[in-house]
Design a protein around this motif. Structure first.
Motif, PDB file in Angstrom:
ATOM      1  N   LEU A   1      -5.158 -14.987  68.951  1.00 43.52           N
ATOM      2  CA  LEU A   1      -5.097 -14.472  67.581  1.00 43.52           C
ATOM      3  C   LEU A   1      -4.603 -13.028  67.571  1.00 43.52           C
ATOM      4  CD1 LEU A   1      -5.534 -14.955  64.607  1.00 43.52           C
ATOM      5  CD2 LEU A   1      -7.969 -14.370  64.905  1.00 43.52           C
ATOM      6  N   HIS A   2      -4.996 -12.278  68.575  1.00 42.56           N
ATOM      7  CA  HIS A   2      -4.502 -10.898  68.666  1.00 42.56           C
ATOM      8  C   HIS A   2      -2.983 -10.873  68.771  1.00 42.56           C
ATOM      9  CE1 HIS A   2      -3.133  -7.421  71.124  1.00 42.56           C
ATOM     10  NE2 HIS A   2      -3.876  -6.748  70.264  1.00 42.56           N
ATOM     11  N   ARG A   3      -2.412 -11.776  69.578  1.00 41.04           N
ATOM     12  CA  ARG A   3      -0.953 -11.815  69.733  1.00 41.04           C
ATOM     13  C   ARG A   3      -0.273 -12.130  68.408  1.00 41.04           C
ATOM     14  NH1 ARG A   3       1.052 -15.225  74.803  1.00 41.04           N
ATOM     15  NH2 ARG A   3       3.010 -14.301  74.078  1.00 41.04           N
ATOM     16  N   LEU A   4      -0.828 -13.068  67.650  1.00 47.65           N
ATOM     17  CA  LEU A   4      -0.255 -13.410  66.347  1.00 47.65           C
ATOM     18  C   LEU A   4      -0.281 -12.209  65.408  1.00 47.65           C
ATOM     19  CD1 LEU A   4      -1.700 -16.984  65.693  1.00 47.65           C
ATOM     20  CD2 LEU A   4       0.718 -16.376  65.897  1.00 47.65           C
ATOM     21  N   ARG A   5      -1.429 -11.550  65.346  1.00 44.82           N
ATOM     22  CA  ARG A   5      -1.576 -10.425  64.416  1.00 44.82           C
ATOM     23  C   ARG A   5      -0.757  -9.218  64.863  1.00 44.82           C
ATOM     24  NH1 ARG A   5      -8.125 -11.006  63.220  1.00 44.82           N
ATOM     25  NH2 ARG A   5      -7.903 -12.614  61.617  1.00 44.82           N
ATOM     26  N   ARG A   6      -0.730  -8.963  66.147  1.00 40.90           N
ATOM     27  CA  ARG A   6       0.061  -7.831  66.649  1.00 40.90           C
ATOM     28  C   ARG A   6       1.545  -8.075  66.430  1.00 40.90           C
ATOM     29  NH1 ARG A   6      -0.624  -3.948  71.180  1.00 40.90           N
ATOM     30  NH2 ARG A   6       1.447  -3.384  71.932  1.00 40.90           N
ATOM     31  N   ASN A   7       1.995  -9.309  66.680  1.00 45.20           N
ATOM     32  CA  ASN A   7       3.421  -9.609  66.530  1.00 45.20           C
ATOM     33  C   ASN A   7       3.901  -9.452  65.102  1.00 45.20           C
ATOM     34  OD1 ASN A   7       3.732 -10.141  69.244  1.00 45.20           O
ATOM     35  ND2 ASN A   7       3.491 -12.352  69.047  1.00 45.20           N
ATOM     36  N   ALA A   8       2.990  -9.609  64.146  1.00 40.43           N
ATOM     37  CA  ALA A   8       3.370  -9.424  62.743  1.00 40.43           C
ATOM     38  C   ALA A   8       3.793  -7.983  62.472  1.00 40.43           C
ATOM     39  CB  ALA A   8       2.205  -9.813  61.833  1.00 40.43           C
ATOM     40  N   LEU A   9       3.276  -7.034  63.281  1.00 41.84           N
ATOM     41  CA  LEU A   9       3.587  -5.613  63.083  1.00 41.84           C
ATOM     42  C   LEU A   9       4.479  -5.037  64.184  1.00 41.84           C
ATOM     43  CD1 LEU A   9      -0.016  -4.354  62.200  1.00 41.84           C
ATOM     44  CD2 LEU A   9       1.783  -4.960  60.590  1.00 41.84           C
TER      45      LEU A   9
END
Length: 502
Positions: free
Chosen positions: A123-131
């Protein structure tokens, strides 16, 4: 059975529970083989005493533990701390093996869903990749004029103060610079901190008060939601520092700004000039709906603005102090800057400045001596048993390291509290031990923006012949770390890093 007897029985049961828990943690727990003080292994109250009662002192207590017990210590019933520079890549790996964050420690930020506090690796990768795209080096090259415009404004303000004898607090000054830059990046709306005649001292103070709250929130995660549900007058009376965090969330209007961006997109409007972080996220069809909710983006906005202000601003203030304090180093830096500043009319590009070896060494030494984040950063590994010397660390055990200990390691950095950029010229490989922005897959997403600010600001403020600086009632005690509030803090009665510009 009367109430007195019931109370006595409950008291006896409680004593047996505490004693039994102590025995279990000392001799039967899966971490009982790791050395460390018994009180730390027995209860989180040990950390509470040093960080809440003694105001950010647990980092220093952990240092004393290492002096007594060696490079691996048990610092709480659940957590292991390692002080060994050669183990950095094991604790902070890249994408593999999977690593997670420690939920208990993440509560100190007062956030619910920002990528900074997301425990899950996936989930961290998904959220970080958004930014992440917005903080890439390529994006920053395109948006560099926005950073330069705020640096130009800082230079203009300093020119207005030149020769007036006015003492300015560099912590306030650089917090204004970085706050305006990240405000422009996030919402195309600089907050106007640099326009304030006094350099908006409340902004730096509020950021540090929010940091100090972190130790309380970590111990009592329920406190912030409770305080948010109470009337303001009651919060001010019972916990004034918590009111600071609540005001920070309100005054900056993160939620309102997110809603305004959503409404502009619904109307089919596009931002004039540069695009922004949150416009890009909301307009990007590849970002999941869960990462576009107002609640989530409000948390992300608080993270981006807070993280984009304090650490970079602190390092710039500390760098300025050490350059003023070391005329020979400053002269060497200005000699290197002179040809490039002459060729570019005093406004070189980031890429040109990066090519200057001594300036790069100065910045690395500033990061080393200023630490960046002063608190330990934990990782958990769901798929791997870490092996340190003869000790096996079970899966899902929080393992941490601290930049303060690595950056002050005399084997790596002789005379560690001496500002000496030459050490990075003599051994460029030392850069791999700099932990100011963490390491591995959870490394600070804004690292490239911070470096752009370092290069452009230092070159502008110390351009040959532009300014002459003099410290004002300031010495090294106003710079040296005395309290770990996640962000570095000097002695509590410090009046800041003050200087006069001529």
């Amino acid at each position: 059975m009367d109430r007195t007897m019931t109370a006595e029985i409950l008291a006896v049961l409680f004593v047996f529970y505490v004693f039994g828990l102590y025995i279990y943690r000392m001799f039967f727990d899966h971490l009982s083989h790791i050395p460390g003080p018994k009180l730390a292994a027995a209860s989180l109250w040990y950390e509470f005493y040093y960080d809440v009662v003694q105001k950010g002192q647990y980092t220093f207590e952990i240092g004393r533990m290492h002096e007594k017990y060696g490079p691996i210590v048990r610092i709480s019933p659940y957590e292991i701390h390692i002080n060994d520079p050669e183990f950095i890549d094991e604790v902070y790996p890249g994408s593999s093996p999977r690593s997670m964050k420690y939920y208990w420690s993440q509560r100190m930020f007062g956030l619910k869903s920002a990528f900074l506090v997301t425990e899950s690796h996936e989930l961290h990768r998904l959220r970080r990749n958004a930014l992440a795209h917005y903080f890439s080096k390529q994006s920053l090259r395109e948006l560099e004029p926005g950073v330069q415009s705020q640096v130009d404004k800082l230079v203009s303000r300093l020119q207005g103060l030149k020769g007036t004898g006015t003492a300015i607090n560099l912590l306030d000054v650089y917090a204004c610079l970085t706050g305006d830059i990240i405000g422009q990046y996030a919402f195309a709306r600089p907050y106007g901190f640099l326009d304030d005649p006094d350099f908006s001292p409340y902004w730096h103070h509020i950021m540090m008060d929010v940091s100090q709250n972190g130790h309380i929130l970590k111990q009592f995660g329920w406190m912030l939601p409770l305080m948010q549900s109470m009337p303001d007058w009651m919060v001010k009376k019972t916990n004034p520092q918590m009111m600071t965090l609540i005001n920070f969330q309100r005054v900056q209007g993160f939620r309102k700004q997110i809603i305004e961006v959503k409404e502009s997109i619904a109307r089919g409007e596009k931002p004039t000039g540069q695009t922004t972080i949150f416009y890009d996220v909301l307009a990007n069809p590849n970002v999941r709906p869960e990462e576009k909710t107002t609640d989530h983006l409000q948390d992300e906005a608080q993270t981006v603005i807070g993280a984009g202000t304090v650490t970079t601003g602190h390092i710039l203030a500390i760098l300025t102090f050490y350059l003023i304090s070391n005329p020979a180093i400053l002269q060497k830096l200005q000699s290197e800057l002179l040809p490039l500043m002459s060729e570019t009319d005093g406004r070189p590009k980031w890429s040109q400045l990066e090519a200057l070896p001594y300036l790069s060494a100065v910045i690395q030494e500033g990061l080393r001596i200023g630490y960046g984040v002063s608190t330990r950063l934990q990782r958990l590994f769901p798929d791997k048993i870490l092996q340190y010397n003869n000790y096996s660390i079970p899966t899902m055990t929080p393992v941490s390291m601290t930049a303060v200990f690595i950056h002050d390691n005399p084997s790596l950095f002789p005379n560690p509290r001496t500002f000496n950029p030459d050490r990075f010229l003599a051994n460029p490989g030392l850069k791999k031990y700099i932990m100011s922005f963490s390491k591995g897959s959870r490394q600070c997403a804004g690292l490239n923006l911070a470096y752009a600010e370092f290069y452009l600001a230092v070159a502008a403020v110390f351009a040959p012949g532009r300014f002459e600086w003099e410290l004002y009632e300031t010495d090294v005690t106003d710079v040296e770390l005395k309290h770990d509030f996640m962000n570095t803090c000097p002695k509590m009665d410090s009046k800041g890093i003050r200087a006069v510009v001529n």
